[in-house]
Design a protein around this motif. Structure first.
Motif, PDB file in Angstrom:
ATOM      1  N   GLN A  25     -50.401 -11.926  -1.470  1.00  0.00           N
ATOM      2  CA  GLN A  25     -50.694 -11.053  -2.596  1.00  0.00           C
ATOM      3  C   GLN A  25     -51.996 -10.275  -2.335  1.00  0.00           C
ATOM      4  O   GLN A  25     -52.772 -10.623  -1.444  1.00  0.00           O
ATOM      5  CB  GLN A  25     -50.828 -11.882  -3.886  1.00  0.00           C
ATOM      6  N   PHE A  26     -52.250  -9.235  -3.116  1.00  0.00           N
ATOM      7  CA  PHE A  26     -53.475  -8.453  -2.947  1.00  0.00           C
ATOM      8  C   PHE A  26     -54.716  -9.310  -3.144  1.00  0.00           C
ATOM      9  O   PHE A  26     -55.763  -9.053  -2.554  1.00  0.00           O
ATOM     10  CB  PHE A  26     -53.495  -7.253  -3.911  1.00  0.00           C
ATOM     11  N   SER A  27     -54.595 -10.373  -3.934  1.00  0.00           N
ATOM     12  CA  SER A  27     -55.710 -11.292  -4.175  1.00  0.00           C
ATOM     13  C   SER A  27     -56.004 -12.163  -2.951  1.00  0.00           C
ATOM     14  O   SER A  27     -57.031 -12.826  -2.893  1.00  0.00           O
ATOM     15  CB  SER A  27     -55.385 -12.200  -5.360  1.00  0.00           C
ATOM     16  N   GLY A  28     -55.078 -12.168  -1.997  1.00  0.00           N
ATOM     17  CA  GLY A  28     -55.225 -13.011  -0.812  1.00  0.00           C
ATOM     18  C   GLY A  28     -54.431 -14.305  -0.917  1.00  0.00           C
ATOM     19  O   GLY A  28     -54.243 -15.008   0.070  1.00  0.00           O
ATOM     20  N   GLU A  29     -53.967 -14.644  -2.118  1.00  0.00           N
ATOM     21  CA  GLU A  29     -53.160 -15.847  -2.304  1.00  0.00           C
ATOM     22  C   GLU A  29     -51.744 -15.599  -1.802  1.00  0.00           C
ATOM     23  O   GLU A  29     -51.281 -14.458  -1.751  1.00  0.00           O
ATOM     24  CB  GLU A  29     -53.118 -16.242  -3.786  1.00  0.00           C
ATOM     25  N   TRP A  30     -51.069 -16.683  -1.435  1.00  0.00           N
ATOM     26  CA  TRP A  30     -49.701 -16.598  -0.950  1.00  0.00           C
ATOM     27  C   TRP A  30     -48.749 -17.011  -2.055  1.00  0.00           C
ATOM     28  O   TRP A  30     -48.964 -18.023  -2.721  1.00  0.00           O
ATOM     29  CB  TRP A  30     -49.515 -17.501   0.265  1.00  0.00           C
ATOM     30  N   GLU A  31     -47.681 -16.243  -2.240  1.00  0.00           N
ATOM     31  CA  GLU A  31     -46.654 -16.559  -3.228  1.00  0.00           C
ATOM     32  C   GLU A  31     -45.388 -16.982  -2.495  1.00  0.00           C
ATOM     33  O   GLU A  31     -44.893 -16.261  -1.632  1.00  0.00           O
ATOM     34  CB  GLU A  31     -46.368 -15.343  -4.100  1.00  0.00           C
ATOM     35  N   MET A  32     -44.862 -18.154  -2.870  1.00  0.00           N
ATOM     36  CA  MET A  32     -43.688 -18.692  -2.200  1.00  0.00           C
ATOM     37  C   MET A  32     -42.446 -18.471  -3.060  1.00  0.00           C
ATOM     38  O   MET A  32     -42.485 -18.623  -4.281  1.00  0.00           O
ATOM     39  CB  MET A  32     -43.879 -20.193  -1.953  1.00  0.00           C
ATOM     40  N   THR A  33     -41.349 -18.111  -2.392  1.00  0.00           N
ATOM     41  CA  THR A  33     -40.051 -17.968  -3.044  1.00  0.00           C
ATOM     42  C   THR A  33     -39.014 -18.736  -2.237  1.00  0.00           C
ATOM     43  O   THR A  33     -38.878 -18.506  -1.030  1.00  0.00           O
ATOM     44  CB  THR A  33     -39.624 -16.483  -3.131  1.00  0.00           C
ATOM     45  N   ALA A  34     -38.294 -19.642  -2.887  1.00  0.00           N
ATOM     46  CA  ALA A  34     -37.185 -20.328  -2.227  1.00  0.00           C
ATOM     47  C   ALA A  34     -36.052 -19.334  -2.070  1.00  0.00           C
ATOM     48  O   ALA A  34     -35.807 -18.519  -2.953  1.00  0.00           O
ATOM     49  CB  ALA A  34     -36.737 -21.518  -3.068  1.00  0.00           C
ATOM     50  N   MET A  35     -35.348 -19.382  -0.927  1.00  0.00           N
ATOM     51  CA  MET A  35     -34.292 -18.410  -0.669  1.00  0.00           C
ATOM     52  C   MET A  35     -32.916 -19.058  -0.530  1.00  0.00           C
ATOM     53  O   MET A  35     -32.003 -18.731  -1.255  1.00  0.00           O
ATOM     54  CB  MET A  35     -34.625 -17.601   0.587  1.00  0.00           C
ATOM     55  N   GLY A  36     -32.731 -19.904   0.467  1.00  0.00           N
ATOM     56  CA  GLY A  36     -31.439 -20.522   0.696  1.00  0.00           C
ATOM     57  C   GLY A  36     -30.348 -19.522   1.040  1.00  0.00           C
ATOM     58  O   GLY A  36     -29.211 -19.675   0.630  1.00  0.00           O
ATOM     59  N   GLU A  37     -30.693 -18.481   1.804  1.00  0.00           N
ATOM     60  CA  GLU A  37     -29.725 -17.457   2.198  1.00  0.00           C
ATOM     61  C   GLU A  37     -29.202 -17.753   3.601  1.00  0.00           C
ATOM     62  O   GLU A  37     -29.968 -17.795   4.563  1.00  0.00           O
ATOM     63  CB  GLU A  37     -30.370 -16.073   2.158  1.00  0.00           C
ATOM     64  N   PHE A  38     -27.890 -17.930   3.697  1.00  0.00           N
ATOM     65  CA  PHE A  38     -27.268 -18.278   4.969  1.00  0.00           C
ATOM     66  C   PHE A  38     -26.947 -17.034   5.782  1.00  0.00           C
ATOM     67  O   PHE A  38     -26.571 -16.003   5.230  1.00  0.00           O
ATOM     68  CB  PHE A  38     -26.026 -19.139   4.740  1.00  0.00           C
ATOM     69  N   VAL A  39     -27.121 -17.166   7.093  1.00  0.00           N
ATOM     70  CA  VAL A  39     -26.949 -16.055   8.024  1.00  0.00           C
ATOM     71  C   VAL A  39     -26.163 -16.562   9.231  1.00  0.00           C
ATOM     72  O   VAL A  39     -26.371 -17.698   9.674  1.00  0.00           O
ATOM     73  CB  VAL A  39     -28.325 -15.517   8.502  1.00  0.00           C
ATOM     74  N   LYS A  40     -25.299 -15.747   9.763  1.00  0.00           N
ATOM     75  CA  LYS A  40     -24.577 -16.116  10.977  1.00  0.00           C
ATOM     76  C   LYS A  40     -25.473 -15.777  12.167  1.00  0.00           C
ATOM     77  O   LYS A  40     -25.451 -14.670  12.697  1.00  0.00           O
ATOM     78  CB  LYS A  40     -23.252 -15.355  11.059  1.00  0.00           C
ATOM     79  N   SER A  41     -26.294 -16.741  12.560  1.00  0.00           N
ATOM     80  CA  SER A  41     -27.207 -16.545  13.684  1.00  0.00           C
ATOM     81  C   SER A  41     -27.594 -17.892  14.270  1.00  0.00           C
ATOM     82  O   SER A  41     -28.001 -18.790  13.537  1.00  0.00           O
ATOM     83  CB  SER A  41     -28.470 -15.804  13.254  1.00  0.00           C
TER      84      SER A  41
END
Length: 134
Positions: free
Chosen positions: A104-120
């Motif tokens: 973030q602009f404040s320097g803090e990190w924001e976490m988001t869970a995703m769980g998105e599957f990819v063929k790789s």
């Protein structure tokens, strides 16, 4: 969204050691997590504004074919499990984007869970989907 580097079994440390991989575990034997990536957010250079945590099955074995397969994100300071996905009971794929961190602009990190599957099967195959996710 410019790719800076990837940490994986073939490149165990990146960004001057701010991100380190424990190495490849092909057997899954022993207690605890088979492979670990440690990230020191305080040492991540300013030009890195986003991180995407991915898991791949390099051999092409789908997650649903691996007994007790899971991935998780843990806060090392508190030992709190922030994100966890059971991969064995999930989609029959070879790659997953587990979570992302955005500075973030404040320097803090924001976490988001995703769980998105990819063929790789490889980290290289995850670069474009990860960039798109950021």
């Amino acid at each position: 969204r410019k790719h800076l580097d990837s940490c994986y079994f073939g490149k165990l440390a990146i960004l001057d050691g701010a991100i380190k991989h424990s190495g490849d575990n092909l057997t899954g034997e022993g207690a605890g997590d088979d492979e670990v990536i440690v990230v020191d957010l305080g040492r991540i250079p300013a030009e890195a504004t986003g991180l995407v945590f991915t898991v791949n099955s390099f051999t092409g074995q789908k997650f649903t074919e691996v007994a007790k397969a899971y991935c998780r994100l843990v806060d090392a300071a508190t030992d709190e499990e922030l994100v966890r996905f059971d991969l064995t009971g999930a989609e029959p794929q070879t790659g997953v984007m587990m979570a992302k961190l955005i500075r973030q602009f404040s320097g803090e990190w924001e976490m988001t869970a995703m769980g998105e599957f990819v063929k790789s099967r490889t980290v290289r195959g995850m670069v474009k989907p990860a960039a798109k996710a950021l």
